[in-house]
Design an enzyme around this catalytic site. Structure first.
Site, mmCIF file in Angstrom:
data_model
loop_
_atom_site.group_PDB
_atom_site.id
_atom_site.type_symbol
_atom_site.label_atom_id
_atom_site.label_comp_id
_atom_site.label_asym_id
_atom_site.label_seq_id
_atom_site.Cartn_x
_atom_site.Cartn_y
_atom_site.Cartn_z
ATOM 1 N N PHE A 181 2.936 6.916 1.745
ATOM 2 C CA PHE A 181 4.106 7.495 1.095
ATOM 3 C C PHE A 181 3.746 8.520 0.030
ATOM 4 C CE2 PHE A 181 5.074 2.970 2.066
ATOM 5 C CZ PHE A 181 6.020 3.178 3.061
ATOM 6 N N PRO A 231 0.816 -1.215 0.000
ATOM 7 C CA PRO A 231 0.000 0.000 0.000
ATOM 8 C C PRO A 231 0.845 1.258 0.000
ATOM 9 C CG PRO A 231 -0.921 -1.601 1.509
ATOM 10 C CD PRO A 231 0.399 -2.167 1.046
ATOM 11 N N CYS A 232 0.418 2.228 -0.819
ATOM 12 C CA CYS A 232 1.241 3.427 -1.027
ATOM 13 C C CYS A 232 0.715 4.664 -0.313
ATOM 14 C CB CYS A 232 1.314 3.726 -2.527
ATOM 15 S SG CYS A 232 -0.274 4.221 -3.260
ATOM 16 N N GLN A 233 -0.452 4.574 0.337
ATOM 17 C CA GLN A 233 -1.102 5.795 0.829
ATOM 18 C C GLN A 233 -0.228 6.596 1.783
ATOM 19 O OE1 GLN A 233 -2.452 2.822 0.617
ATOM 20 N NE2 GLN A 233 -4.494 2.923 -0.287
#
Length: 437
Positions: free
Chosen positions: A99, A95-97
């Protein structure tokens, strides 16, 4: 190489696995927590008779259901160890949220730590290679942001991988260079198991060098132009003034296929004929004020991101709206289709149009709800989010194509790789000759 076995973690709807499958790789199993995203993955990649069968030998101890990676790794530690020596690649995009520069960039976001469970599985399985994808923000420090981590996360990952016996490098790749009609920049980290004797002489930077040097070969193999592909080329056959009822959403309208003119549209359509109804091409039912706003944009605004002052004047709640330019690649597709206004019609783009801009073929069908609003977006992954979160399949295929060739060259004792990072353009023909022997 057709038996190059992969495990896909945080697999989402399957964009990375699909691209690698098209490059000749075989999925061992995939881990995805969200039921909607996993339903899409399973429908396309796992079921018998699916458009993209990728399974050779899914382990009996991995159920073909959604899995939370934390629980899965803890419970299956012993079984995962039995895979040592049989897995070529562990890949995935955590999951990238936490960053993303488009979000809060919260250093304390609990989803950031999921990458550590990715690393734990790598340590248990010990694959030959590791490929991790994430947003550019993973390479930036959390300076003056929430959370106590003041370093960038990719350096932490590299350090942990080195402790596990892997050397790694990362690059920021722009998907538009590899046949995707979208200016999408993402971080890719590639790691090589230095304790595997078959990897002697391989360095992680070689993959990125190979990716660049064989870019034109790859695009030619897909019958795609070497230049960037535009949004107009990607979407022109999905436009029609005639409306018909959307098959899986009868309260909404859609349209049928027109003629595929561009090479990209032909590639995405394959055998789908004119007059058929595209999957997931549901049009939103815009209210009169919203429709009037989109008509105003068409009548008065240039293509590109709309000025915030204009958006405030019109009373819109979003501070980002992009009026698609048909003569250029799209800007980065997000999980919000209402951020993108169609260039030919006063409406937002459909899920199928999002998928086209991400390079998903039209025979890849999406499942689950079309959209989800409010707090549920943090927990449920609707079709629009599945598309926006995915690795573009054609970019994934380009990476697989390059890795496949690199490994083949490495097996040839007549082809030294020590100077690979310093390839000159005229060396490419010689390397291609070596591949064909």
């Amino acid at each position: 190489m057709s038996q190059f076995k992969t495990i896909d973690l945080f697999a989402g709807c399957g964009g990375l696995t699909l691209g690698l499958h098209n490059a000749g790789f075989s999925l061992l199993f995939a881990i995805e927590k969200d039921p909607m995203a996993f339903e899409t993955l399973a429908y396309n990649l796992l079921r018998k008779g699916g458009s993209f069968p990728t399974i050779n030998s899914w382990p009996s101890w991995v159920t073909k259901t959604p899995h939370d990676i934390v629980k899965f790794v803890d419970e299956q530690e012993a079984n995962l160890k039995t895979l040592r020596g049989s897995v070529d690649l562990v890949c995935g995009g955590p999951p990238c949220q936490g960053f993303s520069v488009g979000g809060l960039r919260d250093g304390a976001d609990t989803r950031n730590a999921l990458s550590e469970h990715y690393l734990k599985l790598v340590a248990l399985v010990r694959p030959r290679f590791v490929l991790l994808e994430n947003v550019e923000g993973m390479t930036r420090a959390f300076v003056s942001k929430p959370g106590s981590n003041s370093k960038n996360y990719v350096d932490f990952l590299k350090s942990e991988l080195l402790s596990a016996g892997y050397v790694s490098e990362h690059r920021i790749l722009d998907a538009s260079k590899y046949g995707v009609p979208q200016k999408r920049k993402r971080m890719f980290l590639f790691a090589v198991n230095i304790e595997d004797p078959d990897n002697d002489g391989l360095s992680p930077s070689m993959l990125f060098t190979a990716l660049e040097k064989w870019r034109s070969d790859f695009l030619k193999s897909k019958k795609l132009p070497l230049r960037e592909i535009t949004a107009g080329e990607a979407l022109s056959d999905l436009i029609s003034p005639e409306r018909t009822v959307c098959p899986d959403a009868p309260k909404f309208m859609c349209c049928k296929y027109g003629k595929a003119v561009s090479r990209f549209a032909v590639l995405m359509r394959k055998s789908i004929r004119n007059g058929q109804i595209p999957d997931s091409h549901r049009f939103s039912n815009h209210t009169k004020p919203v429709l009037a706003f989109y008509k105003l944009v068409h009548a008065s605004m240039p293509y590109g991101r709309l000025p915030r002052a204009f958006l405030r004047e019109q009373g819109t709640k979003k501070d980002k709206k992009v009026f698609l330019d048909p003569t250029k690649p799209c800007s980065t597709i997000t999980t919000h289709p209402d951020e993108f206004i169609h260039f030919a019609e006063p409406r937002i783009i459909s899920v199928r149009e999002m998928a086209r801009l991400q390079s998903f073929p039209d025979t890849f069908h999406f499942k689950g709800r079309y959209t989800i609003n409010g707090d549920r977006r943090r927990f449920d992954v609707a079709r629009c989010s599945q598309v926006g979160n995915a690795v573009p399949p054609i970019l994934a295929e380009a990476l697989g194509y390059s890795l496949k060739r690199l490994v083949k060259l490495h097996k040839s004792s007549k082809t030294p790789l020590s100077q690979l990072d310093e390839w000159k353009s005229n060396d490419v023909d010689q390397l291609n000759l070596a591949l064909n022997k």
